[in-house]
Enzyme design. Sequence first.
Site, PDB file in Angstrom:
ATOM      1  N   LYS A   1     -10.020  27.196 -62.950  1.00  0.00           N
ATOM      2  CA  LYS A   1     -11.175  27.037 -63.832  1.00  0.00           C
ATOM      3  C   LYS A   1     -10.711  26.716 -65.259  1.00  0.00           C
ATOM      4  CE  LYS A   1     -15.442  29.660 -64.346  1.00  0.00           C
ATOM      5  NZ  LYS A   1     -15.978  31.011 -64.201  1.00  0.00           N
TER       6      LYS A   1
ATOM      7  N   THR B   1     -25.447  41.447 -68.797  1.00  0.00           N
ATOM      8  CA  THR B   1     -26.564  42.392 -68.714  1.00  0.00           C
ATOM      9  C   THR B   1     -26.082  43.648 -68.004  1.00  0.00           C
ATOM     10  OG1 THR B   1     -28.112  40.578 -68.633  1.00  0.00           O
ATOM     11  CG2 THR B   1     -28.927  42.700 -67.860  1.00  0.00           C
TER      12      THR B   1
ATOM     13  N   ASN C   1     -36.725  41.307 -68.976  1.00  0.00           N
ATOM     14  CA  ASN C   1     -36.729  40.614 -67.692  1.00  0.00           C
ATOM     15  C   ASN C   1     -37.693  41.249 -66.704  1.00  0.00           C
ATOM     16  OD1 ASN C   1     -35.042  38.640 -68.530  1.00  0.00           O
ATOM     17  ND2 ASN C   1     -33.297  39.207 -67.255  1.00  0.00           N
TER      18      ASN C   1
ATOM     19  N   ALA D   1     -48.402  31.122 -60.643  1.00  0.00           N
ATOM     20  CA  ALA D   1     -48.245  31.623 -59.280  1.00  0.00           C
ATOM     21  C   ALA D   1     -47.463  30.605 -58.467  1.00  0.00           C
ATOM     22  CB  ALA D   1     -49.628  31.846 -58.666  1.00  0.00           C
ATOM     23  N   GLY D   2     -46.824  31.066 -57.418  1.00  0.00           N
ATOM     24  CA  GLY D   2     -46.049  30.145 -56.580  1.00  0.00           C
ATOM     25  C   GLY D   2     -45.286  30.899 -55.520  1.00  0.00           C
TER      26      GLY D   2
ATOM     27  N   GLY E   1     -36.894  33.941 -58.540  1.00  0.00           N
ATOM     28  CA  GLY E   1     -35.557  34.113 -57.969  1.00  0.00           C
ATOM     29  C   GLY E   1     -34.542  33.956 -59.076  1.00  0.00           C
TER      30      GLY E   1
ATOM     31  N   CYS F   1     -30.882  36.367 -62.340  1.00  0.00           N
ATOM     32  CA  CYS F   1     -31.226  37.432 -63.303  1.00  0.00           C
ATOM     33  C   CYS F   1     -32.329  38.370 -62.809  1.00  0.00           C
ATOM     34  CB  CYS F   1     -31.636  36.797 -64.625  1.00  0.00           C
ATOM     35  SG  CYS F   1     -30.361  35.724 -65.291  1.00  0.00           S
TER      36      CYS F   1
ATOM     37  N   LYS G   1     -35.165  27.159 -59.744  1.00  0.00           N
ATOM     38  CA  LYS G   1     -36.160  26.605 -60.668  1.00  0.00           C
ATOM     39  C   LYS G   1     -35.673  25.223 -61.070  1.00  0.00           C
ATOM     40  CE  LYS G   1     -34.380  28.178 -65.096  1.00  0.00           C
ATOM     41  NZ  LYS G   1     -34.669  28.866 -66.355  1.00  0.00           N
TER      42      LYS G   1
ATOM     43  N   ARG H   1     -28.850  30.658 -56.437  1.00  0.00           N
ATOM     44  CA  ARG H   1     -28.761  32.096 -56.198  1.00  0.00           C
ATOM     45  C   ARG H   1     -30.169  32.702 -56.113  1.00  0.00           C
ATOM     46  NH1 ARG H   1     -24.665  33.737 -60.848  1.00  0.00           N
ATOM     47  NH2 ARG H   1     -25.648  31.937 -61.805  1.00  0.00           N
TER      48      ARG H   1
HETATM   49  C1  UGA Z   1     -34.487  34.643 -67.160  1.00  0.00           C
HETATM   50  C2  UGA Z   1     -35.253  34.911 -68.470  1.00  0.00           C
HETATM   51  O1  UGA Z   1     -36.366  34.023 -68.578  1.00  0.00           O
HETATM   52  C3  UGA Z   1     -34.334  34.731 -69.688  1.00  0.00           C
HETATM   53  O2  UGA Z   1     -35.024  35.099 -70.871  1.00  0.00           O
HETATM   54  C4  UGA Z   1     -33.110  35.636 -69.500  1.00  0.00           C
HETATM   55  O3  UGA Z   1     -32.197  35.487 -70.585  1.00  0.00           O
HETATM   56  C5  UGA Z   1     -32.412  35.283 -68.205  1.00  0.00           C
HETATM   57  O4  UGA Z   1     -33.330  35.467 -67.107  1.00  0.00           O
HETATM   58  C6  UGA Z   1     -31.212  36.198 -68.035  1.00  0.00           C
HETATM   59  O5  UGA Z   1     -31.383  37.408 -67.910  1.00  0.00           O
HETATM   60  O6  UGA Z   1     -30.072  35.722 -68.147  1.00  0.00           O
HETATM   61  P1  UGA Z   1     -33.796  32.426 -65.820  1.00  0.00           P
HETATM   62  O7  UGA Z   1     -33.310  33.357 -64.731  1.00  0.00           O
HETATM   63  O8  UGA Z   1     -32.926  31.318 -66.258  1.00  0.00           O
HETATM   64  O9  UGA Z   1     -34.122  33.268 -67.159  1.00  0.00           O
HETATM   65  O10 UGA Z   1     -35.133  31.786 -65.288  1.00  0.00           O
HETATM   66  P2  UGA Z   1     -36.683  31.820 -65.649  1.00  0.00           P
HETATM   67  O11 UGA Z   1     -37.057  30.577 -66.320  1.00  0.00           O
HETATM   68  O12 UGA Z   1     -37.046  33.072 -66.306  1.00  0.00           O
HETATM   69  O13 UGA Z   1     -37.314  31.798 -64.182  1.00  0.00           O
HETATM   70  C7  UGA Z   1     -37.038  32.848 -63.264  1.00  0.00           C
HETATM   71  C8  UGA Z   1     -37.797  32.642 -61.980  1.00  0.00           C
HETATM   72  O14 UGA Z   1     -39.186  32.855 -62.191  1.00  0.00           O
HETATM   73  C9  UGA Z   1     -37.682  31.251 -61.378  1.00  0.00           C
HETATM   74  O15 UGA Z   1     -37.485  31.377 -59.986  1.00  0.00           O
HETATM   75  C10 UGA Z   1     -39.000  30.595 -61.684  1.00  0.00           C
HETATM   76  O16 UGA Z   1     -39.370  29.608 -60.760  1.00  0.00           O
HETATM   77  C11 UGA Z   1     -39.934  31.786 -61.619  1.00  0.00           C
HETATM   78  N1  UGA Z   1     -41.191  31.631 -62.401  1.00  0.00           N
HETATM   79  C12 UGA Z   1     -41.146  31.522 -63.755  1.00  0.00           C
HETATM   80  C13 UGA Z   1     -42.407  31.654 -61.732  1.00  0.00           C
HETATM   81  O17 UGA Z   1     -42.469  31.766 -60.495  1.00  0.00           O
HETATM   82  N2  UGA Z   1     -43.567  31.551 -62.472  1.00  0.00           N
HETATM   83  C14 UGA Z   1     -43.552  31.454 -63.818  1.00  0.00           C
HETATM   84  O18 UGA Z   1     -44.653  31.400 -64.426  1.00  0.00           O
HETATM   85  C15 UGA Z   1     -42.310  31.424 -64.478  1.00  0.00           C
END
Ligand code: UGA
Length: 436
Positions: free
Chosen positions: A37, A123, A211, A255-256, A260, A263, A323, A330
């Site tokens: 790496k 975290t 979170n 909703a969906g 995942g 985090c 997403k 993951r």
């Molecule tokens: C999340 C947090 O949003 C960040 O603020 C945080 O820093 C990060 O975790 C972390 O702890 O490192 P992330 O895991 O990149 O960020 O993704 P998100 O954008 O939060 O989405 C998480 C999941 O929720 C995805 O599967 C997404 O599809 C889902 N989601 C999000 C929904 O199903 N509906 C929503 O309205 C928003």
Amino acid sequence: MPLDIAVIGTGHVGLITAGTLARVGHTVIGVDDDKGKIESLRAGRMPFFEAGLTELVTQEIASGRLRFTEDITEAVAKAEVAFICVGTPGRPTGEPNMLAVEGVATALGRAAIHDMVVVEKSTVPVQTADRIRAVLARTSPHAFHVASNPEFLREGRAVEDSLHPDRILVGADNAWAHGIMRRLYEPMIEAGARYFATDVSTAELAKHACNAFLALKISFANGLARVCEASGADVVDVADIMGSDPRIGRDFLDAGLGWGGSCFPKDLAAFRAQSERLGYRFGLLDEVVKINDEALTSTFNKIREALWNLEGKRVVLLGLAFKPGTDDVRESPALRLAQMLLDGGAIVLGVDPQAGPAAAARVEGLEVVDDAYAAADGADCLVVCTEWPVFATLDLVRLKGILTVPILVDGRNLFDATAAREAGFSYFPTGRPALP
Ligand code: UGA
């Protein structure tokens, strides 16, 4: 005044932290015990996809402010601040596995030749700083100040979030450490980032609380979706109306298929486990996880209901990443759905602009196809799992023409119901009236 910094661990968090701190003028050494790496990073090859990361890292290597090594002793020789950015994977009990953090604390203690601030960036559960402090005290004669500085990066936008944060959270237990941490982030504070200086436990806990609350909002929307489906109401409209109240806010009410990623699932489990260890059973969090599982089951049931029998049916999953904007699979709901469909006897094809190879490596039997039209040719059902914008531009009339059965299950409410209907699809959105 610039600081000398060591960043231990060059995963998502470590690499972006290293690049960002170099960009604002500090001298940064990234450390990883994975030799391959380190060699790749020196050559400008990133271990994962993240928009803008290659540019950030290669430009900072060229500026002379960022370099990489496998040798932690070399990295901490001059460092005034050392960031711990190693992984904390979940154990089956929900508690995170803190072995790597302990290992880094031990290595730092042995390698340090002067006092420094040690920062938890990974975290971690509340009270981890006490553990790190104890390890450092056992292994080194020098004085260490342990600070907590959780990140709020969103994958896919992590570089942007890191370079232009809206808030910075630092927990430390003395003024000297707070002074160093403030110096570290001065350029971002001057650019308008809100700076929270607090004690270590509050900072550690705030990260899990953020979170967990975001996951709770999504689960609330998914619970609503079930009620909307049963009553004929529209969850998107309900979310818009709720979101127009500034006390609620519209974000994270989509909703969906559920949440995942690396985090939310891990952090929720860790937060539940840590609360319980501290003597409080946070039952609300159990419900948040349960509703998230039900969101997936509900989509699976819609597919099965629409197809009657799953055995031998060709199901195309649009989106495999957890997403849009990332190649990360993951804890991706799409892959959990793929496995459920495969277990049910379906033939499952997956399309994703970035995550195809990672998904194929994780789910045996999943057939990854580059082109959505090629995947749809002769298929029985299309399922939107990840709302990549490119899928919204697919030609529904053309798709209808090549599918054997025109069924569209929209697990992310990506498509316009009328357009899907006019193209000739039986359309099954999430939490909105279906057009069978
Ligand atoms: C999340 C947090 O949003 C960040 O603020 C945080 O820093 C990060 O975790 C972390 O702890 O490192 P992330 O895991 O990149 O960020 O993704 P998100 O954008 O939060 O989405 C998480 C999941 O929720 C995805 O599967 C997404 O599809 C889902 N989601 C999000 C929904 O199903 N509906 C929503 O309205 C928003």
